[in-house]
Design an enzyme around this catalytic site. Structure first.
Site: not given
Ligand SMILES: Nc1ncnc2c1ncn2[C@@H]1O[C@H](COP(=O)(O)OS(=O)(=O)O)[C@@H](OP(=O)(O)O)[C@H]1O
Length: 208
Positions: A170-171, A173-174
């Protein structure tokens, strides 16, 4: 415990209100004696050292790090984005396309194809037609849900990625990967390879 040389009669700095004190304990040069130093300079140095160590730890274990560099140069850190909390390391490889036709020609061996996810068009970005011609679609076997899979031909030699995205669950990265993937000269893996946290024992030959 002896005081550090020169600091024996200095003022102690204590953050007693917070219930803690800062001490520097280390070995003397050439000896094994421990010193307890509470000189303001030493306390400040200790705190800075602690912050540096924590930052290093965060950069390695609990943050999103993008390392990008040309093939001929050592990797450079371009972006460090911290994540909410350390939990799981996601690792993904990005291969930066080499525009040199002598190095990356269409006569490549199909055995060296690697699975890649199709770029998502977030911004109506028009990819270079020459780059698009390099794509060959295949089945959605190990793709994340909703993503098409393309295979991009590699030159004969296996290569390590020129950029890595490392981050916690949830950082974001995607999202970062998908935005970087828009660039036509970037080749990015679709599924997460989990090389560093699950498949490290398989070695670099597996990772390439
Ligand atoms: N720019 C920006 N700002 C704030 N939040 C963001 C941003 N980009 C991605 N996200 C949120 O990051 C969550 C997905 O993180 P990951 O891609 O690392 O997910 S995973 O762990 O690989 O499944 C996912 O959170 P959730 O929607 O709560 O699941 C995304 O909404």
């Amino acid at each position: 415990m002896p005081q550090c040389p020169g600091f024996a009669r200095t003022t102690l700095v204590k953050a007693t209100a917070a219930g803690w004190t800062t001490e520097l304990r280390g070995t003397a040069a050439g000896g094994m004696r421990l010193y307890s130093c509470r000189h303001p300079v030493v306390v400040l140095a200790t705190m800075l050292f602690t912050v540096a160590c924590m930052s290093l730890y965060a950069a390695v274990f609990s943050s999103c790090v993008v390392v990008v560099g040309p093939r001929s140069a050592p990797p450079r850190v371009l972006l460090v984005a911290s994540a909410p909390r350390p939990s799981r390391i996601f690792s993904g490889g990005i291969r930066v396309h080499n525009p040199d036709p002598d190095v990356d020609s269409d006569a490549d061996d199909a055995e060296n194809d690697i699975p890649l996810a199709a770029s998502r068009d977030f911004t109506n970005f028009e990819s270079d037609p020459a780059s698009l011609r390099r794509l060959r679609f295949s089945g959605p076997d190990d793709a994340p849900a909703g993503e098409g899979i393309v295979r991009i031909r590699q030159n004969g030699a296996k290569q390590l990625p020129q950029a890595l995205i490392i981050g916690v669950k949830k950082g974001g990265t995607r999202a970062l990967l998908e935005f970087i993937r828009i660039h036509p000269d970037v080749r990015a893996l679709g599924p997460e390879p989990h090389f560093f946290d699950r498949h490290y024992d398989r070695g670099l030959d597996w990772y390439r």
